[in-house]
Design a protein around this motif. Structure first.
Motif, PDB file in Angstrom:
ATOM      1  N   UNK A   1       4.540  55.943  21.824  1.00 25.13           N
ATOM      2  CA  UNK A   1       3.275  55.806  20.829  1.00 25.13           C
ATOM      3  C   UNK A   1       2.593  57.162  20.668  1.00 25.13           C
ATOM      4  N   UNK A   2       2.779  58.053  21.637  1.00 21.23           N
ATOM      5  CA  UNK A   2       1.975  59.247  21.492  1.00 21.23           C
ATOM      6  C   UNK A   2       0.715  59.368  22.641  1.00 21.23           C
ATOM      7  N   UNK A   3       0.446  57.889  22.960  1.00 25.44           N
ATOM      8  CA  UNK A   3      -0.754  58.059  23.767  1.00 25.44           C
ATOM      9  C   UNK A   3      -0.142  58.054  25.273  1.00 25.44           C
ATOM     10  N   UNK A   4      -0.686  58.740  26.082  1.00 27.18           N
ATOM     11  CA  UNK A   4       0.018  59.035  27.417  1.00 27.18           C
ATOM     12  C   UNK A   4      -1.317  58.754  28.567  1.00 27.18           C
ATOM     13  N   UNK A   5      -0.788  58.247  29.491  1.00 28.49           N
ATOM     14  CA  UNK A   5      -1.758  57.500  30.572  1.00 28.49           C
ATOM     15  C   UNK A   5      -1.315  58.125  31.970  1.00 28.49           C
ATOM     16  N   UNK A   6      -2.040  58.563  32.765  1.00 26.75           N
ATOM     17  CA  UNK A   6      -1.786  58.848  34.111  1.00 26.75           C
ATOM     18  C   UNK A   6      -2.827  58.351  34.957  1.00 26.75           C
ATOM     19  N   UNK A   7      -2.604  58.051  36.198  1.00 28.39           N
ATOM     20  CA  UNK A   7      -1.169  57.813  36.559  1.00 28.39           C
ATOM     21  C   UNK A   7      -0.339  56.547  36.133  1.00 28.39           C
ATOM     22  N   UNK A   8       0.807  56.586  36.466  1.00 30.03           N
ATOM     23  CA  UNK A   8       1.436  55.133  35.955  1.00 30.03           C
ATOM     24  C   UNK A   8       1.266  53.943  37.211  1.00 30.03           C
ATOM     25  N   UNK A   9       1.128  54.446  38.346  1.00 32.95           N
ATOM     26  CA  UNK A   9       0.938  53.366  39.289  1.00 32.95           C
ATOM     27  C   UNK A   9      -0.324  54.002  40.364  1.00 32.95           C
ATOM     28  N   UNK A  10      -0.949  53.121  40.833  1.00 30.13           N
ATOM     29  CA  UNK A  10      -2.223  53.562  41.723  1.00 30.13           C
ATOM     30  C   UNK A  10      -2.275  52.318  42.725  1.00 30.13           C
ATOM     31  N   UNK A  11      -2.296  52.819  43.943  1.00 28.65           N
ATOM     32  CA  UNK A  11      -2.637  51.746  45.179  1.00 28.65           C
ATOM     33  C   UNK A  11      -3.662  52.328  45.782  1.00 28.65           C
ATOM     34  N   UNK A  12      -4.625  51.529  46.157  1.00 32.70           N
ATOM     35  CA  UNK A  12      -5.627  51.718  46.783  1.00 32.70           C
ATOM     36  C   UNK A  12      -6.343  50.895  47.605  1.00 32.70           C
ATOM     37  N   UNK A  13      -7.361  50.970  48.368  1.00 31.45           N
ATOM     38  CA  UNK A  13      -8.000  49.970  49.002  1.00 31.45           C
ATOM     39  C   UNK A  13      -9.420  49.478  48.477  1.00 31.45           C
TER      40      UNK A  13
END
Lengths: 114, 115
Positions: B2-14
């Motif tokens: 699409x031309x839209x970028x997002x970071x990060x792809x995955x996030x694991x947190x508490x």
């Protein structure tokens, strides 16, 4: 308030058969309607939209949608389904507040079997 | 793409932690939208920015905030995280603020898991 309903959680069709994914809407004023598709672990991909004019809208990948004002419906259709069409489909309506935000239906899983 | 970028792809947190999700809109797009996709709530609009200014708020918790920078990228900040914040967060962009049924193009999303 604007709303969109997708009455079927899942639609099953055989490859080569026509498919229909249903969507009904409730809006004040002119409806601006959209269909998006979401493949597993992917973002939403735009398929088509209705703004005004011809009630039959053609979109990507051979999909089309029929706008019916009297039935407040915007059903997604394809004449011949492919196994690769299996995905989650979302109908959406543009909010009347003029911000551009989209209100989505709950989604319909399309399963196309060989 | 699409031309839209997002970071990060995955996030694991508490629980209790704070995270920042980043979005770069398509070239030329001035509007950025954030949506949350969860099993129980479906796809819900959170907030919209246009050319650096907040334009609309949806079902966004007070623990969440966002901003759009001069280069038009946007960040969504989620703080005091709870288990229920686990979801897929999408960014979308379009050319203008409230164009006539403009198409929104979505990024691939950031999957957040709060443990």
């Amino acid at each position: 308030a604007q709303s969109v309903a997708q009455p079927e959680d899942q639609v099953n069709v055989a490859e080569g058969n026509p498919l229909t994914v249903k969507c009904t809407y409730s809006v004040s004023g002119n409806p601006y309607l959209f269909w998006y598709v979401q493949y597993p672990n992917r973002g939403l991909q735009f398929l088509l939209k209705y703004i005004t004019g011809d009630n039959l809208v053609k979109g990507s990948y051979g999909f089309e949608a029929e706008f019916n004002k009297s039935q407040t419906s915007f059903h997604l259709k394809k004449p011949s389904a492919l196994v690769s069409d299996s995905a989650l489909y979302f109908c959406a309506v543009r909010d009347a507040s003029n911000t551009g935000k989209l209100i989505f239906g709950q989604g319909t899983t399309l399963q196309v079997k060989p | 793409d699409s031309g839209v970028t997002q970071t990060p792809k995955h996030l694991i947190t508490a629980t209790g932690q704070r995270v920042t999700l980043r979005c770069s809109p398509r070239s030329g797009d001035l509007s950025v939208y954030w949506y949350q996709q969860s099993l129980d709530q479906g796809l819900q609009f959170l907030i919209q920015y246009y050319n650096g200014e907040e334009r609309a708020k949806g079902n966004i918790l007070e623990r969440f905030s966002a901003q759009q920078f001069p280069d038009l990228h946007s960040e969504l900040n989620l703080s005091s995280l709870e288990l229920g914040d686990s979801a897929l967060y999408f960014c979308a962009s379009s050319v203008a603020q409230q164009g006539r049924a403009e198409t929104q193009y979505f990024g691939p999303g950031t999957r957040l898991l709060v443990l």
